[in-house]
Write a protein that holds these residues in place. Sequence first.
Motif, PDB file in Angstrom:
ATOM      1  N   GLY A  80      -5.842   7.458   9.051  1.00 33.76           N
ATOM      2  CA  GLY A  80      -4.873   6.645   8.334  1.00 33.76           C
ATOM      3  C   GLY A  80      -3.819   7.419   7.578  1.00 33.76           C
ATOM      4  O   GLY A  80      -3.008   6.827   6.843  1.00 33.76           O
ATOM      5  N   HIS A  81      -3.788   8.740   7.721  1.00 32.44           N
ATOM      6  CA  HIS A  81      -2.804   9.543   6.993  1.00 32.44           C
ATOM      7  C   HIS A  81      -1.432   9.417   7.638  1.00 32.44           C
ATOM      8  O   HIS A  81      -1.289   9.394   8.863  1.00 32.44           O
ATOM      9  N   GLY A  82      -0.427   9.367   6.806  1.00 33.16           N
ATOM     10  CA  GLY A  82       0.950   9.228   7.265  1.00 33.16           C
ATOM     11  C   GLY A  82       1.558   7.967   6.681  1.00 33.16           C
ATOM     12  O   GLY A  82       0.880   6.955   6.500  1.00 33.16           O
ATOM     13  N   GLY A  83       2.846   8.041   6.374  1.00 26.80           N
ATOM     14  CA  GLY A  83       3.499   6.853   5.847  1.00 26.80           C
ATOM     15  C   GLY A  83       3.204   6.567   4.395  1.00 26.80           C
ATOM     16  O   GLY A  83       3.246   5.416   3.967  1.00 26.80           O
ATOM     17  N   GLU A  84       2.899   7.584   3.616  1.00 26.95           N
ATOM     18  CA  GLU A  84       2.615   7.391   2.189  1.00 26.95           C
ATOM     19  C   GLU A  84       3.627   8.144   1.333  1.00 26.95           C
ATOM     20  O   GLU A  84       3.272   8.888   0.419  1.00 26.95           O
ATOM     21  N   LEU A  85       4.905   7.925   1.626  1.00 28.55           N
ATOM     22  CA  LEU A  85       5.950   8.573   0.833  1.00 28.55           C
ATOM     23  C   LEU A  85       5.864   8.203  -0.646  1.00 28.55           C
ATOM     24  O   LEU A  85       6.329   8.946  -1.505  1.00 28.55           O
ATOM     25  N   GLY A  86       5.261   7.053  -0.930  1.00 29.98           N
ATOM     26  CA  GLY A  86       5.131   6.647  -2.325  1.00 29.98           C
ATOM     27  C   GLY A  86       4.329   7.614  -3.161  1.00 29.98           C
ATOM     28  O   GLY A  86       4.436   7.612  -4.396  1.00 29.98           O
ATOM     29  N   HIS A  87       3.525   8.467  -2.510  1.00 25.50           N
ATOM     30  CA  HIS A  87       2.716   9.442  -3.254  1.00 25.50           C
ATOM     31  C   HIS A  87       3.217  10.867  -3.068  1.00 25.50           C
ATOM     32  O   HIS A  87       2.477  11.828  -3.325  1.00 25.50           O
ATOM     33  N   TRP A  88       4.458  10.971  -2.636  1.00 25.17           N
ATOM     34  CA  TRP A  88       5.151  12.268  -2.638  1.00 25.17           C
ATOM     35  C   TRP A  88       5.562  12.567  -4.080  1.00 25.17           C
ATOM     36  O   TRP A  88       6.134  11.718  -4.768  1.00 25.17           O
ATOM     37  N   THR A  89       5.266  13.772  -4.567  1.00 21.54           N
ATOM     38  CA  THR A  89       5.568  14.129  -5.950  1.00 21.54           C
ATOM     39  C   THR A  89       7.045  14.466  -6.100  1.00 21.54           C
ATOM     40  O   THR A  89       7.540  15.417  -5.498  1.00 21.54           O
ATOM     41  N   GLY A  94       4.377  11.413 -11.502  1.00 20.96           N
ATOM     42  CA  GLY A  94       5.639  11.812 -10.901  1.00 20.96           C
ATOM     43  C   GLY A  94       5.791  11.458  -9.447  1.00 20.96           C
ATOM     44  O   GLY A  94       6.685  11.964  -8.775  1.00 20.96           O
ATOM     45  N   HIS A  95       4.961  10.569  -8.923  1.00 21.43           N
ATOM     46  CA  HIS A  95       5.077  10.182  -7.522  1.00 21.43           C
ATOM     47  C   HIS A  95       6.279   9.261  -7.315  1.00 21.43           C
ATOM     48  O   HIS A  95       6.711   8.557  -8.231  1.00 21.43           O
ATOM     49  N   LEU A  96       6.781   9.248  -6.094  1.00 19.80           N
ATOM     50  CA  LEU A  96       7.937   8.407  -5.778  1.00 19.80           C
ATOM     51  C   LEU A  96       7.679   6.952  -6.148  1.00 19.80           C
ATOM     52  O   LEU A  96       8.557   6.273  -6.688  1.00 19.80           O
ATOM     53  N   GLY A  97       6.471   6.459  -5.869  1.00 21.15           N
ATOM     54  CA  GLY A  97       6.153   5.078  -6.198  1.00 21.15           C
ATOM     55  C   GLY A  97       6.184   4.790  -7.681  1.00 21.15           C
ATOM     56  O   GLY A  97       6.514   3.676  -8.103  1.00 21.15           O
ATOM     57  N   ALA A  98       5.835   5.782  -8.490  1.00 20.01           N
ATOM     58  CA  ALA A  98       5.866   5.595  -9.939  1.00 20.01           C
ATOM     59  C   ALA A  98       7.285   5.537 -10.471  1.00 20.01           C
ATOM     60  O   ALA A  98       7.527   5.012 -11.565  1.00 20.01           O
ATOM     61  N   ILE A  99       8.227   6.052  -9.696  1.00 19.24           N
ATOM     62  CA  ILE A  99       9.609   6.163 -10.150  1.00 19.24           C
ATOM     63  C   ILE A  99      10.517   5.125  -9.505  1.00 19.24           C
ATOM     64  O   ILE A  99      11.380   4.538 -10.173  1.00 19.24           O
ATOM     65  N   ALA A 100      10.320   4.857  -8.210  1.00 17.55           N
ATOM     66  CA  ALA A 100      11.279   4.043  -7.465  1.00 17.55           C
ATOM     67  C   ALA A 100      10.785   2.649  -7.096  1.00 17.55           C
ATOM     68  O   ALA A 100      11.563   1.845  -6.578  1.00 17.55           O
ATOM     69  N   SER A 101       9.526   2.325  -7.341  1.00 19.66           N
ATOM     70  CA  SER A 101       9.011   0.993  -7.019  1.00 19.66           C
ATOM     71  C   SER A 101       9.550  -0.041  -8.004  1.00 19.66           C
ATOM     72  O   SER A 101      10.212   0.294  -8.987  1.00 19.66           O
ATOM     73  N   GLY A 102       9.214  -1.307  -7.749  1.00 24.06           N
ATOM     74  CA  GLY A 102       9.590  -2.343  -8.705  1.00 24.06           C
ATOM     75  C   GLY A 102       8.960  -2.107 -10.065  1.00 24.06           C
ATOM     76  O   GLY A 102       9.616  -2.249 -11.105  1.00 24.06           O
TER      77      GLY A 102
END
Length: 338
Positions: free
Chosen positions: A163-172, A188-196
């Motif tokens: 299932g690895h892949g497609g988790e840009l939200g956890h890119w630091t 500092g993950h993308l999801g923490a910064i750019a999500s709703g």
Amino acid sequence: MSDPAFTVIDLGGTTLRTACYAPDDDTVTDVRRVPTDGIAAHPDLPVAALQARVLDQVAALAAEAVERHGSTAVAVAFAGPVTADGRALAAPTVWGGPGEHLPVRQLLEERLGLPVVVVNDLTAAVWRYVDPADDRPFCLITVSSGIGNKVYRAGEVLLDTEGHGGELGHWTVDTSPQAPPCDCGGRGHLGAIASGRGALAAARRAARTDPAGYARSALAATAPDPELLDNHALVAAVRAEDPFATAAIHGGITALASAITALFAAIGIRRHLLIGGFALAVGPRYAELLTAELERLGCFGLTREEIREMVVLGAEDDDSGLIGAGRLLAARGLAAAS
């Protein structure tokens, strides 16, 4: 004789959706939405307790839906990485993390007595946008409770069996000690910064840093206390091009644009479809702001005109996971995933 009906479920961090998918006309009906009984509703519960609550909720709603629909199989689009045999590896926006790997497929099959397919929600949603007449690769990105993505290329979604892949939200994105926390437990993950959720947190931080600017913004008229600010007000202000609100979410949009340029540089993906509650609520304005950042950052080898064609919005509904899960079930027949 029409094809059998399927029950499809989209389990997100905020909302759990159930629906009936009809393969004969590729539609979903009886769409029902309830708040997910996970970390957003019970932030102080441990992961194991949240896993049990969410699984009980999914199983109960699925059983009711199966009876209504007369379904022969069930598909679950799940907000987190899923293995090929239906084990959920993580679900930061649903039950935090990290927690034990949960055999969602096996547990639901035992409770429902029907074949069940469990895939990542973006993996499911991809199949809504696959066009047999246009097989160019694309990346589907959701901007909602978190950030997720999946790449479709040459007839398949690019994942490994775990299932690895497609988790840009956890890119630091932010490596500083004070970086915003992510639901997964990192920072500092993308999801923490750019999500709703990340955008709302950024707007509240901006209000605390610049109370005078906040007081002059459209946001203050709706929520004089920034801690009472919600995404509905933030979306409305961004759509209206309010300077303070736009500036507050700009850091998240820049981070997402940087991720897209990296993806293009790495594997040459030029088409990016945006879905998810936050991005679609802001609408064309979101695509406009993101495209402007892509132009500013640049994509090696592409002209400005080509960059302007990289990002488009997906369908203006929240049914992509449901429809995609239904198509996936139809493609697999009545058998469970292997």
